[in-house]
Scaffold this active site. Structure first.
Site, short mmCIF file in Angstrom:
data_model
loop_
_atom_site.label_atom_id
_atom_site.label_comp_id
_atom_site.label_asym_id
_atom_site.label_seq_id
_atom_site.Cartn_x
_atom_site.Cartn_y
_atom_site.Cartn_z
N GLU A 14 0.88 -1.17 0.00
CA GLU A 14 0.00 0.00 0.00
C GLU A 14 0.92 1.22 0.00
O GLU A 14 1.48 1.59 1.03
CB GLU A 14 -0.91 0.01 1.24
CG GLU A 14 -1.74 1.29 1.32
CD GLU A 14 -2.63 1.41 2.56
OE1 GLU A 14 -2.88 0.38 3.22
OE2 GLU A 14 -3.06 2.53 2.86
N ARG A 34 1.19 10.06 0.59
CA ARG A 34 1.59 10.98 1.66
C ARG A 34 2.92 11.62 1.37
O ARG A 34 3.51 12.26 2.23
CB ARG A 34 1.68 10.24 3.00
CG ARG A 34 0.35 9.76 3.46
CD ARG A 34 0.44 9.17 4.84
NE ARG A 34 -0.61 8.18 4.98
CZ ARG A 34 -0.73 7.37 6.00
NH1 ARG A 34 0.12 7.42 7.00
NH2 ARG A 34 -1.71 6.51 6.04
N LYS A 43 -11.51 -1.27 5.28
CA LYS A 43 -10.35 -1.01 6.14
C LYS A 43 -10.86 -0.37 7.43
O LYS A 43 -11.54 0.66 7.37
CB LYS A 43 -9.41 -0.06 5.39
CG LYS A 43 -8.31 0.58 6.21
CD LYS A 43 -7.29 1.24 5.30
CE LYS A 43 -6.37 2.16 6.07
NZ LYS A 43 -5.04 2.28 5.45
C1 3PG Z 1 -2.50 3.86 7.85
O1 3PG Z 1 -2.61 4.80 7.10
O2 3PG Z 1 -3.03 2.78 7.57
C2 3PG Z 1 -1.82 4.05 9.17
O3 3PG Z 1 -1.24 5.31 9.26
C3 3PG Z 1 -0.84 3.01 9.54
O4 3PG Z 1 -0.84 3.05 10.91
P1 3PG Z 1 0.43 2.56 11.76
O5 3PG Z 1 1.50 3.55 11.49
O6 3PG Z 1 -0.04 2.62 13.20
O7 3PG Z 1 0.78 1.18 11.32
#
Ligand code: 3PG
Length: 212
Positions: free
Chosen positions: A43, A47, A131
């Protein structure tokens, strides 16, 4: 159901790395490092300014990797990720605009949800894989168990707060199809090109996900 709703994605991995790529040159070696560790899905989140170039590079050079675009939060981004070569997209939440864009483009999509009402809203459109974000803040394991009682036909990819310490607990839930997180691709490992470390993290996650 539209082709944009997918219940059984083509990738094998039940662990989805959530990736922030700053340098597009890292994308292909990262894809190989993850594959080496047994993870066949990425994924790549929108960002960073490098995200579209990174998606394009992996889609072109590493066809065995299932390349998804993450953090798709605006309708206009849908065509951009398709043009880059993304095979599917995920969002932290979902709007009518993003939904219409993925539907008209027929892009397989995993909408982000955090409440029962959102789950019901997107189930009405045919989605049965969503999700849960941010998973831990939304209630984590308890939230997923609670959602499973009235909404047993929906499965989730919890993301946000998932780590090796709780991965197995998430994946053991009957309504969890897969789980995602950023721990697999630490920023310093990416910056240093430490692909060996990323392969080790991937392997550890796959071993955890294969345990009963
Ligand atoms: C996402 O966008 O899915 C999250 O920012 C991932 O979260 P994590 O950094 O706690 O794994």
């Amino acid at each position: 159901m539209t082709t944009t709703c997918f219940t059984r994605p083509a990738f094998k991995s039940r662990v989805v790395p959530v990736i922030v790529i700053k340098d597009p040159a890292h994308a292909v070696p990262l894809a190989h490092a993850l594959l080496e560790g047994g993870i066949d899905v990425m994924e790549i989140t929108l960002r960073s300014g490098a995200a579209l170039q990174a998606i394009e590079a992996v889609a072109r050079a590493v066809p065995e990797m299932h390349t998804g675009a993450g953090t798709v939060t605006r309708a206009a981004e849908v065509q951009q990720v398709i043009d880059a070569g993304a095979g599917f997209a995920l969002s932290p939440g979902c709007t009518d605009g993003v939904f219409e864009a993925v539907r008209s483009a027929r892009l397989p999509f995993i909408p982000g949800v955090m409440t029962p009402g959102e789950v019901m809203r997107w189930r009405d459109e045919g989605f049965s894989l969503m999700k849960l974000f941010p998973a831990l803040q939304a209630g984590g394991l308890g939230m997923l168990q609670a959602l499973g009682a009235p909404l047993p036909d929906v499965r989730f990819c919890p993301t946000g707060g998932v780590s090796p310490a709780n991965l197995r607990d998430f994946l053991r839930l009957p309504n969890v199809a897969m789980a995602g997180g950023s721990w697999l691709t630490p920023a310093d490992a990416l910056a240093n090109g430490d692909w060996t470390r990323i392969t080790a993290l991937a392997r550890e996650a796959i071993e955890l996900s294969n345990k009963p």
